[in-house]
Write a protein that holds these residues in place. Structure first.
Motif, PDB file in Angstrom:
ATOM      1  N   LEU A 154       5.309   4.689   2.304  1.00 49.12           N
ATOM      2  CA  LEU A 154       5.718   5.984   2.841  1.00 49.12           C
ATOM      3  C   LEU A 154       6.179   5.870   4.294  1.00 49.12           C
ATOM      4  CD1 LEU A 154       2.985   8.344   1.330  1.00 49.12           C
ATOM      5  CD2 LEU A 154       5.366   8.075   0.602  1.00 49.12           C
ATOM      6  N   ALA A 155       5.723   4.840   4.985  1.00 45.87           N
ATOM      7  CA  ALA A 155       6.161   4.620   6.366  1.00 45.87           C
ATOM      8  C   ALA A 155       7.503   3.898   6.425  1.00 45.87           C
ATOM      9  CB  ALA A 155       5.104   3.823   7.124  1.00 45.87           C
ATOM     10  N   GLY A 156       8.026   3.522   5.251  1.00 42.14           N
ATOM     11  CA  GLY A 156       9.300   2.820   5.218  1.00 42.14           C
ATOM     12  C   GLY A 156       9.197   1.368   5.617  1.00 42.14           C
ATOM     13  N   GLU A 157       8.003   0.789   5.469  1.00 38.63           N
ATOM     14  CA  GLU A 157       7.772  -0.582   5.917  1.00 38.63           C
ATOM     15  C   GLU A 157       7.531  -1.551   4.766  1.00 38.63           C
ATOM     16  OE1 GLU A 157       4.472  -0.158   8.517  1.00 38.63           O
ATOM     17  OE2 GLU A 157       5.598   0.940  10.065  1.00 38.63           O
ATOM     18  N   ASP A 158       7.763  -1.087   3.536  1.00 40.25           N
ATOM     19  CA  ASP A 158       7.587  -1.962   2.375  1.00 40.25           C
ATOM     20  C   ASP A 158       8.911  -2.657   2.084  1.00 40.25           C
ATOM     21  OD1 ASP A 158       7.417  -2.939  -0.377  1.00 40.25           O
ATOM     22  OD2 ASP A 158       5.552  -1.793  -0.498  1.00 40.25           O
ATOM     23  N   GLU A 159       8.921  -3.979   2.090  1.00 36.84           N
ATOM     24  CA  GLU A 159      10.167  -4.725   1.909  1.00 36.84           C
ATOM     25  C   GLU A 159      10.762  -4.548   0.519  1.00 36.84           C
ATOM     26  OE1 GLU A 159       8.141  -9.023   0.642  1.00 36.84           O
ATOM     27  OE2 GLU A 159       9.221  -8.815   2.547  1.00 36.84           O
ATOM     28  N   ASN A 160       9.942  -4.111  -0.448  1.00 37.50           N
ATOM     29  CA  ASN A 160      10.441  -3.906  -1.807  1.00 37.50           C
ATOM     30  C   ASN A 160      11.123  -2.551  -1.979  1.00 37.50           C
ATOM     31  OD1 ASN A 160       9.394  -6.390  -3.073  1.00 37.50           O
ATOM     32  ND2 ASN A 160       7.391  -5.506  -2.571  1.00 37.50           N
ATOM     33  N   VAL A 161      10.860  -1.623  -1.065  1.00 37.69           N
ATOM     34  CA  VAL A 161      11.471  -0.292  -1.121  1.00 37.69           C
ATOM     35  C   VAL A 161      12.049   0.006   0.259  1.00 37.69           C
ATOM     36  CG1 VAL A 161      11.146   2.155  -1.635  1.00 37.69           C
ATOM     37  CG2 VAL A 161       9.762   0.438  -2.824  1.00 37.69           C
ATOM     38  N   PRO A 162      13.329  -0.267   0.480  1.00 37.53           N
ATOM     39  CA  PRO A 162      13.931  -0.069   1.797  1.00 37.53           C
ATOM     40  C   PRO A 162      13.776   1.365   2.295  1.00 37.53           C
ATOM     41  CG  PRO A 162      15.417  -1.288   0.351  1.00 37.53           C
ATOM     42  CD  PRO A 162      14.286  -0.804  -0.500  1.00 37.53           C
ATOM     43  N   ARG A 163      13.706   1.500   3.600  1.00 38.69           N
ATOM     44  CA  ARG A 163      13.578   2.815   4.220  1.00 38.69           C
ATOM     45  C   ARG A 163      14.715   3.746   3.784  1.00 38.69           C
ATOM     46  NH1 ARG A 163      10.961   4.241   9.030  1.00 38.69           N
ATOM     47  NH2 ARG A 163      10.579   2.022   9.412  1.00 38.69           N
ATOM     48  N   GLU A 164      15.922   3.169   3.640  1.00 43.36           N
ATOM     49  CA  GLU A 164      17.077   3.980   3.240  1.00 43.36           C
ATOM     50  C   GLU A 164      16.911   4.539   1.830  1.00 43.36           C
ATOM     51  OE1 GLU A 164      18.246   0.973   6.269  1.00 43.36           O
ATOM     52  OE2 GLU A 164      17.169   0.933   4.353  1.00 43.36           O
ATOM     53  N   THR A 165      16.234   3.786   0.980  1.00 43.42           N
ATOM     54  CA  THR A 165      15.988   4.262  -0.383  1.00 43.42           C
ATOM     55  C   THR A 165      15.009   5.422  -0.373  1.00 43.42           C
ATOM     56  OG1 THR A 165      16.413   2.083  -1.347  1.00 43.42           O
ATOM     57  CG2 THR A 165      15.112   3.623  -2.653  1.00 43.42           C
ATOM     58  N   LEU A 166      13.930   5.278   0.368  1.00 46.88           N
ATOM     59  CA  LEU A 166      12.938   6.347   0.457  1.00 46.88           C
ATOM     60  C   LEU A 166      13.556   7.607   1.056  1.00 46.88           C
ATOM     61  CD1 LEU A 166       9.907   6.804  -0.131  1.00 46.88           C
ATOM     62  CD2 LEU A 166       9.467   6.264   2.270  1.00 46.88           C
ATOM     63  N   ALA A 167      14.511   7.430   1.963  1.00 44.71           N
ATOM     64  CA  ALA A 167      15.148   8.574   2.621  1.00 44.71           C
ATOM     65  C   ALA A 167      15.991   9.402   1.658  1.00 44.71           C
ATOM     66  CB  ALA A 167      16.012   8.089   3.786  1.00 44.71           C
ATOM     67  N   LEU A 168      16.320   8.844   0.493  1.00 39.53           N
ATOM     68  CA  LEU A 168      17.095   9.598  -0.494  1.00 39.53           C
ATOM     69  C   LEU A 168      16.269  10.703  -1.141  1.00 39.53           C
ATOM     70  CD1 LEU A 168      18.978   6.688  -2.307  1.00 39.53           C
ATOM     71  CD2 LEU A 168      20.007   8.442  -0.852  1.00 39.53           C
ATOM     72  N   LEU A 169      14.941  10.562  -1.104  1.00 37.64           N
ATOM     73  CA  LEU A 169      14.080  11.561  -1.732  1.00 37.64           C
ATOM     74  C   LEU A 169      14.012  12.829  -0.892  1.00 37.64           C
ATOM     75  CD1 LEU A 169      11.004   9.526  -3.059  1.00 37.64           C
ATOM     76  CD2 LEU A 169      13.080  10.203  -4.271  1.00 37.64           C
ATOM     77  N   SER A 225       0.852  -1.183   0.000  1.00 41.66           N
ATOM     78  CA  SER A 225       0.000   0.000   0.000  1.00 41.66           C
ATOM     79  C   SER A 225       0.889   1.233   0.000  1.00 41.66           C
ATOM     80  CB  SER A 225      -0.921   0.034   1.230  1.00 41.66           C
ATOM     81  OG  SER A 225      -0.160   0.262   2.408  1.00 41.66           O
ATOM     82  N   ARG A 226       0.299   2.352  -0.367  1.00 44.54           N
ATOM     83  CA  ARG A 226       1.037   3.612  -0.353  1.00 44.54           C
ATOM     84  C   ARG A 226       1.463   3.957   1.066  1.00 44.54           C
ATOM     85  NH1 ARG A 226      -0.691   8.954   0.478  1.00 44.54           N
ATOM     86  NH2 ARG A 226       0.536  10.570  -0.605  1.00 44.54           N
TER      87      ARG A 226
END
Length: 207
Positions: A66-81, A61-62
């Motif tokens: 955005l909470a950094g809890e999706d295993e396909n998109v690591p929290r560290e990756t989202l933090a780059l934005l 889910s979105r």
């Protein structure tokens, strides 16, 4: 792959370099892939604008992403934005639309690379983000510190070239090259030899 693939795009008259990097996974044990991930992170951190493309068909889910809890998109990756960067949900032809309630701080777009759905809107939004400050004004606006520095370097180099064009044309030519290179970082590649040929057509350079 560890390679970064680059291409140039014209967005509203502004030439930009689009870099496609390796996927950002933290679980790989392959040395080559780890090197690719490290290079991708470094390139993302240095970029003026980041586009994170996620597989909309695999995301839970979105809110989870955005909470950094999706295993396909690591929290560290989202933090780059950074705020104002682009979060792009691909595979809309499979996943359908994404419920986007609330403001994430990113430009969010749902697209399908396969069918082309949403791509026109995405390109328009990218153009507005990149070229928006220059559209509607009499002069292009320098909105990034890197661009301001490049223009300052070009002005300084051209000032030196003008002062030396009569007495030391070979040094003036080198300063002209530096000016062209500095501006090329903003506008794209420029034919240095063509510029020099025009400027120094009446001089004997290098003797």
């Amino acid at each position: 792959t560890r390679d970064i693939i680059e291409t140039r795009l014209d967005l509203g008259g502004i030439v930009v370099t689009l870099a496609d990097t390796a996927g950002l996974r933290n679980t790989t044990t392959d040395d080559i892939e780890r090197e690719g991930v490290a290079r991708a992170r470094a390139r993302a951190e240095a970029a003026d604008l980041r586009l994170l493309v996620v597989d909309g068909a695999q995301c839970v889910s979105r809110e989870t992403l955005l909470a950094g809890e999706d295993e396909n998109v690591p929290r560290e990756t989202l933090a780059l934005l950074h705020p104002g960067d682009f979060l792009i949900w691909n595979k809309a032809d499979i996943a359908g639309d994404i419920q986007r309630e609330g403001n994430s701080g990113f430009h969010e777009h749902v697209v399908s690379v396969k069918t082309g759905a949403g791509m026109t809107q995405l390109v328009a939004a990218l153009t507005q983000s990149v070229a928006g400050p220059a559209i509607g004004g009499d002069d292009p606006a320098l909105t990034r510190a890197r661009h301001v520095k490049a223009v300052e370097d070009a002005i300084n180099a051209l000032t030196r070239a003008e002062a030396q064009i009569e007495t030391a044309p070979e040094l003036a030519a080198e300063d002209a090259r530096l000016a062209v290179r500095a501006l090329g970082g903003i506008t794209g590649a420029v034919g240095v030899e063509d510029v020099l040929g025009e400027i120094f057509s009446s001089f004997c350079i290098g003797k």
